[in-house]
Design a protein around this motif. Structure first.
Motif, mmCIF file in Angstrom:
data_model
loop_
_atom_site.group_PDB
_atom_site.id
_atom_site.type_symbol
_atom_site.label_atom_id
_atom_site.label_comp_id
_atom_site.label_asym_id
_atom_site.label_seq_id
_atom_site.Cartn_x
_atom_site.Cartn_y
_atom_site.Cartn_z
ATOM 1 N N LEU A 136 0.807 -1.223 0.001
ATOM 2 C CA LEU A 136 0.023 0.043 -0.027
ATOM 3 C C LEU A 136 0.855 1.262 0.107
ATOM 4 C CD1 LEU A 136 -2.664 -0.889 2.645
ATOM 5 C CD2 LEU A 136 -2.880 -1.171 -0.061
ATOM 6 N N CYS A 137 0.586 2.103 -0.899
ATOM 7 C CA CYS A 137 1.481 3.228 -1.352
ATOM 8 C C CYS A 137 0.703 4.434 -0.796
ATOM 9 C CB CYS A 137 2.156 3.209 -2.528
ATOM 10 S SG CYS A 137 2.862 1.716 -3.309
ATOM 11 N N HIS A 138 1.623 5.468 -0.367
ATOM 12 C CA HIS A 138 0.962 6.963 -0.082
ATOM 13 C C HIS A 138 2.231 7.545 0.232
ATOM 14 C CE1 HIS A 138 -1.484 10.041 1.835
ATOM 15 N NE2 HIS A 138 -2.707 9.427 1.065
ATOM 16 N N PRO A 139 1.920 9.183 -0.363
ATOM 17 C CA PRO A 139 3.146 10.135 0.077
ATOM 18 C C PRO A 139 3.313 10.653 1.327
ATOM 19 C CG PRO A 139 1.356 11.135 -1.260
ATOM 20 C CD PRO A 139 0.853 9.579 -1.090
ATOM 21 N N THR A 160 7.131 9.248 -3.032
ATOM 22 C CA THR A 160 7.297 10.556 -2.828
ATOM 23 C C THR A 160 8.377 11.112 -3.784
ATOM 24 O OG1 THR A 160 7.648 12.430 -1.374
ATOM 25 C CG2 THR A 160 9.082 10.237 -0.764
ATOM 26 N N ARG A 161 8.934 12.248 -3.656
ATOM 27 C CA ARG A 161 10.272 12.616 -4.371
ATOM 28 C C ARG A 161 11.058 13.078 -3.645
ATOM 29 N NH1 ARG A 161 9.663 13.753 -10.171
ATOM 30 N NH2 ARG A 161 11.850 13.879 -9.761
ATOM 31 N N LEU A 162 12.334 12.971 -4.073
ATOM 32 C CA LEU A 162 13.508 13.452 -3.112
ATOM 33 C C LEU A 162 13.350 14.981 -2.651
ATOM 34 C CD1 LEU A 162 16.181 12.690 -2.041
ATOM 35 C CD2 LEU A 162 17.259 13.571 -4.212
ATOM 36 N N SER A 163 12.910 15.709 -3.696
ATOM 37 C CA SER A 163 12.633 17.204 -3.286
ATOM 38 C C SER A 163 11.494 17.537 -2.045
ATOM 39 C CB SER A 163 12.326 18.108 -4.543
ATOM 40 O OG SER A 163 11.103 17.627 -5.014
ATOM 41 N N ARG A 164 10.663 16.574 -1.846
ATOM 42 C CA ARG A 164 9.666 16.676 -1.131
ATOM 43 C C ARG A 164 9.812 15.946 0.338
ATOM 44 N NH1 ARG A 164 5.298 14.798 -5.417
ATOM 45 N NH2 ARG A 164 5.503 16.465 -6.790
ATOM 46 N N MET A 165 11.285 15.708 0.652
ATOM 47 C CA MET A 165 11.596 14.906 1.898
ATOM 48 C C MET A 165 12.093 16.002 2.897
ATOM 49 S SD MET A 165 13.728 11.468 0.910
ATOM 50 C CE MET A 165 12.616 10.052 0.012
ATOM 51 N N ARG A 171 17.021 11.708 7.455
ATOM 52 C CA ARG A 171 15.910 12.032 8.081
ATOM 53 C C ARG A 171 14.708 11.393 7.897
ATOM 54 N NH1 ARG A 171 14.022 11.867 12.979
ATOM 55 N NH2 ARG A 171 12.443 13.151 13.409
ATOM 56 N N ARG A 172 14.308 11.166 6.681
ATOM 57 C CA ARG A 172 13.309 10.433 6.050
ATOM 58 C C ARG A 172 13.501 8.897 6.286
ATOM 59 N NH1 ARG A 172 8.779 11.210 2.819
ATOM 60 N NH2 ARG A 172 8.993 13.187 3.836
ATOM 61 N N ALA A 173 14.690 8.377 5.940
ATOM 62 C CA ALA A 173 14.778 7.064 6.268
ATOM 63 C C ALA A 173 14.788 6.763 7.720
ATOM 64 C CB ALA A 173 16.522 6.595 5.834
ATOM 65 N N ALA A 174 15.297 7.475 8.633
ATOM 66 C CA ALA A 174 15.253 7.291 10.044
ATOM 67 C C ALA A 174 13.809 7.038 10.422
ATOM 68 C CB ALA A 174 15.867 8.203 10.916
ATOM 69 N N VAL A 184 10.621 2.863 0.108
ATOM 70 C CA VAL A 184 10.429 4.222 -0.217
ATOM 71 C C VAL A 184 10.425 4.014 -1.937
ATOM 72 C CG1 VAL A 184 12.884 4.834 -0.001
ATOM 73 C CG2 VAL A 184 10.997 6.590 -0.308
ATOM 74 N N ASN A 185 9.360 4.763 -2.512
ATOM 75 C CA ASN A 185 9.513 4.834 -3.957
ATOM 76 C C ASN A 185 9.696 6.040 -4.542
ATOM 77 O OD1 ASN A 185 8.803 3.889 -6.632
ATOM 78 N ND2 ASN A 185 6.498 3.917 -6.322
ATOM 79 N N LEU A 186 10.668 6.316 -5.348
ATOM 80 C CA LEU A 186 10.889 7.558 -6.043
ATOM 81 C C LEU A 186 11.047 7.437 -7.368
ATOM 82 C CD1 LEU A 186 13.972 8.694 -3.738
ATOM 83 C CD2 LEU A 186 11.675 9.213 -3.382
ATOM 84 N N HIS A 187 10.801 8.400 -8.235
ATOM 85 C CA HIS A 187 11.238 8.648 -9.643
ATOM 86 C C HIS A 187 12.264 8.048 -9.793
ATOM 87 C CE1 HIS A 187 11.708 10.549 -13.589
ATOM 88 N NE2 HIS A 187 10.314 10.299 -13.678
ATOM 89 N N GLN A 188 12.632 7.756 -10.890
ATOM 90 C CA GLN A 188 13.915 6.980 -11.672
ATOM 91 C C GLN A 188 15.039 8.088 -11.318
ATOM 92 O OE1 GLN A 188 15.175 7.666 -14.408
ATOM 93 N NE2 GLN A 188 13.298 8.375 -15.836
ATOM 94 N N THR A 189 14.907 9.217 -11.815
ATOM 95 C CA THR A 189 15.791 10.308 -11.892
ATOM 96 C C THR A 189 16.342 10.868 -10.635
ATOM 97 O OG1 THR A 189 14.025 11.932 -11.979
ATOM 98 C CG2 THR A 189 14.757 11.284 -14.089
ATOM 99 N N ASP A 190 15.524 10.468 -9.155
ATOM 100 C CA ASP A 190 16.041 10.853 -8.012
ATOM 101 C C ASP A 190 17.059 9.831 -7.470
ATOM 102 O OD1 ASP A 190 14.316 13.061 -7.682
ATOM 103 O OD2 ASP A 190 12.639 11.916 -6.859
ATOM 104 N N TRP A 191 17.009 8.624 -7.907
ATOM 105 C CA TRP A 191 17.708 7.737 -7.478
ATOM 106 C C TRP A 191 19.259 7.562 -7.643
ATOM 107 C CZ3 TRP A 191 16.619 5.321 -3.388
ATOM 108 C CH2 TRP A 191 15.297 5.127 -2.885
ATOM 109 N N THR A 192 20.291 7.443 -6.786
ATOM 110 C CA THR A 192 21.498 7.540 -7.047
ATOM 111 C C THR A 192 22.179 6.187 -6.110
ATOM 112 O OG1 THR A 192 22.222 8.744 -5.160
ATOM 113 C CG2 THR A 192 21.902 9.860 -7.234
ATOM 114 N N GLY A 193 23.187 5.647 -6.482
ATOM 115 C CA GLY A 193 23.875 4.388 -5.537
ATOM 116 C C GLY A 193 23.955 4.854 -4.300
ATOM 117 N N GLY A 194 24.318 6.041 -3.968
ATOM 118 C CA GLY A 194 24.551 6.513 -2.644
ATOM 119 C C GLY A 194 23.360 6.603 -1.991
ATOM 120 N N LEU A 195 22.177 7.017 -2.496
ATOM 121 C CA LEU A 195 20.936 7.158 -1.792
ATOM 122 C C LEU A 195 20.266 5.748 -1.662
ATOM 123 C CD1 LEU A 195 18.918 9.250 -0.971
ATOM 124 C CD2 LEU A 195 17.948 9.320 -3.169
ATOM 125 N N VAL A 196 20.538 4.765 -2.477
ATOM 126 C CA VAL A 196 20.136 3.472 -2.249
ATOM 127 C C VAL A 196 20.532 2.912 -1.127
ATOM 128 C CG1 VAL A 196 20.172 1.169 -3.285
ATOM 129 C CG2 VAL A 196 19.468 2.845 -4.758
#
Length: 248
Positions: A136-139, A160-165, A171-174, A184-196
């Motif tokens: 179940l997904c929600h922003p 959500t989007r990275l810009s909305r965290m 902090r969001r991960a914690a 957490v589900n982000l648009h593909q352009t938000d992801w980097t290896g470091g963020l994963v």
């Protein structure tokens, strides 16, 4: 090939966005069935609840119904007032069985009880445990916390989007980890290896949506993503097979 960052879930889930949207009319039983025939391991849709408490699958939540074909919101309509192409969640399980992951975007959080009642009824019919395969997904994190308090065994996803965290991704991960939110589900352009790697450190699975092109799918899988959402089930399947041949 081995991904640079190992996923928490192996193999990653391949969610067919609104069914096999590039191949059939979206959010129809034909699209969902076609997606599974093409090898998708998951289905995705948006879910609403009708005036007579039926969970139904549609993107924007508006339909044309009645003699005058007025445009009306789904929550104001009974199930029998909806167009034939709009399926109920129960019809999805009847048509497609239960051997798939299901990601539902709760456009209306009030739909959650109807969703869980439908899932549990399908589980009783099929003998499968379906709650553990329901996402179940929600922003809104507070909404997800309320869902977790009520249903501790359902998978939950913060879309959500990275810009909305607010407060940034760490902090969001914690916060998600403390609330036992699974992913957490982000648009593909938000992801980097470091963020994963950051979210994985907190035990949060990483999902990427709008993964349409082979290059994008490959990059996401290389950085250890745990699920991808795509309209193109054939491209998604090819990418997953390339990165996880022994798992397909």
């Amino acid at each position: 090939m081995a991904p640079r960052i190992p996923p928490l879930r192996k193999p990653p889930i391949g969610f067919a966005h609104r069914g096999a949207r590039a191949h059939e009319r979206e959010n129809t039983l034909a699209a969902f069935s076609r997606a599974l025939e093409m090898g998708a391991s998951g289905l995705e849709s948006d879910v609403w609840v009708t005036a007579d408490n039926q969970a139904v699958l549609d993107h924007d939540g508006w339909v044309r119904s009645g003699r005058l074909r007025r445009r009306r919101p789904i929550p104001d309509c009974r199930r029998d007032e909806l167009p034939e192409h709009v399926p109920t969640l129960a019809e999805l399980y009847d048509a497609c069985g239960a051997d798939f992951e299901l990601s539902l975007d709760l456009k209306d959080p009030d739909a959650a009880p109807a969703v869980l009642a439908t899932v549990d009824a399908a589980a009783a019919r099929t003998g499968h445990s379906l709650r553990e395969r329901l996402w179940l997904c929600h922003p809104d994190v507070a909404t997800l916390v309320g869902l977790r308090d009520r249903w501790p065994d359902v998978r939950l996803c913060n879309s959500t989007r990275l810009s909305r965290m607010s407060g940034g991704p760490e902090r969001r991960a914690a916060v998600l980890a403390e609330a036992a939110i699974d992913s957490v589900n982000l648009h593909q352009t938000d992801w980097t290896g470091g963020l994963v790697a950051l979210f994985h450190r907190f035990g949060i699975m990483c999902f990427g949506w709008d993964a349409q092109q082979p290059r994008v799918l490959s990059e996401l899988l290389d950085m250890g993503i745990d699920a991808v959402y795509s309209d193109h089930v054939d491209r998604m399947g090819d990418a997953l097979t390339s990165w996880y041949p022994e798992e397909q």
